[in-house]
Design an enzyme around this catalytic site. Structure first.
Site, PDB file in Angstrom:
ATOM      1  N   GLY A   7     -17.331  24.547  24.221  1.00 42.90           N
ATOM      2  CA  GLY A   7     -16.643  24.079  23.022  1.00 42.90           C
ATOM      3  C   GLY A   7     -15.155  24.068  23.310  1.00 42.90           C
ATOM      4  O   GLY A   7     -14.496  25.098  23.185  1.00 42.90           O
ATOM      5  N   SER A   9     -11.643  23.548  22.333  1.00 44.56           N
ATOM      6  CA  SER A   9     -10.989  23.460  21.018  1.00 44.56           C
ATOM      7  C   SER A   9      -9.585  22.886  21.115  1.00 44.56           C
ATOM      8  O   SER A   9      -8.937  22.662  20.097  1.00 44.56           O
ATOM      9  CB  SER A   9     -10.918  24.850  20.403  1.00 44.56           C
ATOM     10  OG  SER A   9     -10.050  25.658  21.182  1.00 44.56           O
ATOM     11  N   GLY A  11      -7.324  24.657  22.709  1.00 40.42           N
ATOM     12  CA  GLY A  11      -6.522  25.867  22.878  1.00 40.42           C
ATOM     13  C   GLY A  11      -6.622  26.377  24.302  1.00 40.42           C
ATOM     14  O   GLY A  11      -7.442  25.905  25.093  1.00 40.42           O
ATOM     15  N   VAL A  12      -5.801  27.384  24.614  1.00 37.12           N
ATOM     16  CA  VAL A  12      -5.746  27.890  25.991  1.00 37.12           C
ATOM     17  C   VAL A  12      -7.026  28.649  26.360  1.00 37.12           C
ATOM     18  O   VAL A  12      -7.493  28.581  27.505  1.00 37.12           O
ATOM     19  CB  VAL A  12      -4.486  28.774  26.212  1.00 37.12           C
ATOM     20  CG1 VAL A  12      -4.544  30.048  25.378  1.00 37.12           C
ATOM     21  CG2 VAL A  12      -4.291  29.096  27.690  1.00 37.12           C
ATOM     22  N   SER A  14     -10.332  28.328  25.450  1.00 37.56           N
ATOM     23  CA  SER A  14     -11.500  27.529  25.848  1.00 37.56           C
ATOM     24  C   SER A  14     -11.207  26.712  27.110  1.00 37.56           C
ATOM     25  O   SER A  14     -12.108  26.438  27.900  1.00 37.56           O
ATOM     26  CB  SER A  14     -11.957  26.625  24.703  1.00 37.56           C
ATOM     27  OG  SER A  14     -10.935  25.747  24.302  1.00 37.56           O
ATOM     28  N   MET A  33     -15.292  19.722  18.764  1.00 37.47           N
ATOM     29  CA  MET A  33     -15.901  19.619  17.436  1.00 37.47           C
ATOM     30  C   MET A  33     -14.865  19.166  16.426  1.00 37.47           C
ATOM     31  O   MET A  33     -13.867  19.839  16.238  1.00 37.47           O
ATOM     32  CB  MET A  33     -16.378  20.996  16.974  1.00 37.47           C
ATOM     33  CG  MET A  33     -17.648  21.465  17.553  1.00 37.47           C
ATOM     34  SD  MET A  33     -17.966  23.163  16.989  1.00 37.47           S
ATOM     35  CE  MET A  33     -17.509  24.078  18.435  1.00 37.47           C
ATOM     36  N   CYS A 100     -18.767  30.211  10.476  1.00 36.16           N
ATOM     37  CA  CYS A 100     -18.610  29.056  11.362  1.00 36.16           C
ATOM     38  C   CYS A 100     -19.297  29.315  12.703  1.00 36.16           C
ATOM     39  O   CYS A 100     -19.939  28.435  13.264  1.00 36.16           O
ATOM     40  CB  CYS A 100     -17.123  28.762  11.565  1.00 36.16           C
ATOM     41  SG  CYS A 100     -16.818  27.355  12.625  1.00 36.16           S
ATOM     42  N   GLY A 124     -14.411  30.156  24.012  1.00 39.39           N
ATOM     43  CA  GLY A 124     -13.260  30.938  24.469  1.00 39.39           C
ATOM     44  C   GLY A 124     -13.060  32.213  23.673  1.00 39.39           C
ATOM     45  O   GLY A 124     -11.932  32.614  23.411  1.00 39.39           O
ATOM     46  N   CYS A 200     -11.287  28.402  10.706  1.00 42.18           N
ATOM     47  CA  CYS A 200     -11.968  28.043  11.929  1.00 42.18           C
ATOM     48  C   CYS A 200     -12.038  26.519  12.095  1.00 42.18           C
ATOM     49  O   CYS A 200     -12.673  25.831  11.303  1.00 42.18           O
ATOM     50  CB  CYS A 200     -13.374  28.635  11.824  1.00 42.18           C
ATOM     51  SG  CYS A 200     -14.535  28.047  12.988  1.00 42.18           S
TER      52      CYS A 200
END
Length: 395
Positions: A7, A9, A11-12, A14, A33, A100, A124, A200
């Protein structure tokens, strides 16, 4: 090669999770997602999913892994957002992040991943997975992340054995600074990116405005209850059994007959939660006012001065049987059994000594020390050492 869907996202965490899986020899697919369409309630110009999906795409390109976006906004609205509105309406405070993970990432998303031929789903999260043998069967453990500051096992406290069996948490052994260091070495666009705040996968949402979409404002009064009010002078009660005593300890106090004083007005009791301090807009008190109880039926908020006000504290909470969830099903309690655990009632709260007492109609979690702002709708999670054994919705 085993196939893993990550997944991504944007961000760092994941991003580095995907890289580590590659290094371990997995075939990695990145999936973003999209859980939200309504930008009218996200704060300012932070249209989070657009920027995040672009960052996720750039990370996937850099790592040379296939990437696609899946739109789960319908499922998210039904399973998370509608549930949140319903809970707030009833004067409870839901935890969308825990939900979530249970309902979206490790259910809807996991099914999509499996349909792509994946063996595992990875995220992550700062937590770890253990595997032990019990009577010849594999039992999966949810363990705290190595980084005490970032441990996110609480958010996964509703996962099942089935979900854990297919989950991987590649960064669980690392600290946040180590994760950022890896991302910087790889020159990933997410290396310096700030951690996401807010709901989330939705980003920063103005909660009152978000709630006002469904829950109409209605003016009510704010009452201040003095810390030496009669209701707190409990004489030693006599109980015929433990269950009665715990029920008394975990009850909500009824302030209707207390002579409190009206100190202000609010726009709807359902917008407030126990322990809340901001947003009351009442000045002139010696100490800050805290919400000690909300009455959504009568639309009244009861408050008290200072963080040590007795109205904030309780020693026990109750979980209905259908809301008791064991990750470690092999350790679940039978009626009249007890277990000493460490427990927390919110993310980042230091673990507290407590005892689980299972009865016919539900479970009481009884703490050694009184806890501040035990809130209906939130999750309590219980641990043995660094393993999360189970959780439940505070009722």
């Amino acid at each position: 090669m085993k196939r893993v869907v990550v997944g991504l996202s944007g961000g760092v965490d994941s991003s580095v999770a995907a890289y580590l899986l590659q290094e371990q020899g997995y075939e990695v697919i990145g999936l973003f997602m999209k859980n939200w369409h309504d930008d009218s309630v996200t704060i300012s110009n932070e249209c989070p999913w657009l920027e995040d999906s672009n960052d996720a795409l750039l990370v996937a390109e850099k790592l040379g892994i296939p990437f696609q976006t899946v739109d789960l906004s319908e499922e998210y609205k039904e399973k998370i957002v509608d549930y949140m509105f319903k809970e707030y309406e009833q004067g409870r405070t839901p935890n969308p992040d825990v939900l979530c993970n249970r309902e979206i990432k490790f259910d809807v998303f996991m099914k999509i991943a499996m349909s792509l031929g994946a063996d595992y789903v990875a995220t992550g999260h700062y937590c770890r997975k253990g595997i032990i043998e019990n009577n010849g069967e594999e039992v999966y453990q949810l363990l705290a992340g190595k980084d005490d500051n970032k441990d996110q096992s609480y958010f996964l406290c509703q996962l099942s054995q089935e979900q854990l069996s297919k989950a991987l948490f590649p960064i669980g052994e690392l600290t946040k600074p180590e994760v950022r260091e890896i991302a910087a070495k790889l020159d990933l666009i997410t290396a310096e990116k700030k951690d996401s705040q807010g709901l989330c996968f939705i980003g920063k949402v103005r909660l009152p405005e978000f709630l006002q979409q469904k829950l109409q404002p209605k003016e009510g009064i704010i009452i201040e209850v003095s810390s030496d009010a009669d209701i707190f002078n409990e004489t030693t009660m006599k109980f015929s059994n433990e269950e009665e005593a715990f029920a008394f300890e975990s009850r909500n106090r009824d302030y209707t007959n207390e002579r409190g004083k009206v100190v202000g007005k609010h726009q709807g009791a359902h917008y407030f939660t126990k322990g809340q301090r901001k947003g009351l807009n009442v000045g002139g008190t010696k100490e800050a006012l805290f919400v000690i109880e909300t009455d959504v039926e009568k639309n009244i908020i009861y408050t008290g001065q200072g963080s040590s006000h007795p109205g904030l504290y309780k020693k026990a909470l109750f979980i209905k049987n259908e809301e008791v969830h064991w990750i470690r099903e092999d350790l679940s309690l039978q009626p009249n059994e007890t277990m000493e655990v460490m427990a927390r009632i919110r993310y980042r709260q230091p673990l507290q000594k407590a005892t689980l007492h299972q009865f016919e109609n539900g479970m009481y979690v009884v703490f050694n020390e009184p806890q501040s702002a035990i809130t209906e709708g939130q999750f309590v999670a219980w641990h043995k050492d660094d393993e999360v054994l189970g959780s439940g919705v505070i009722s």
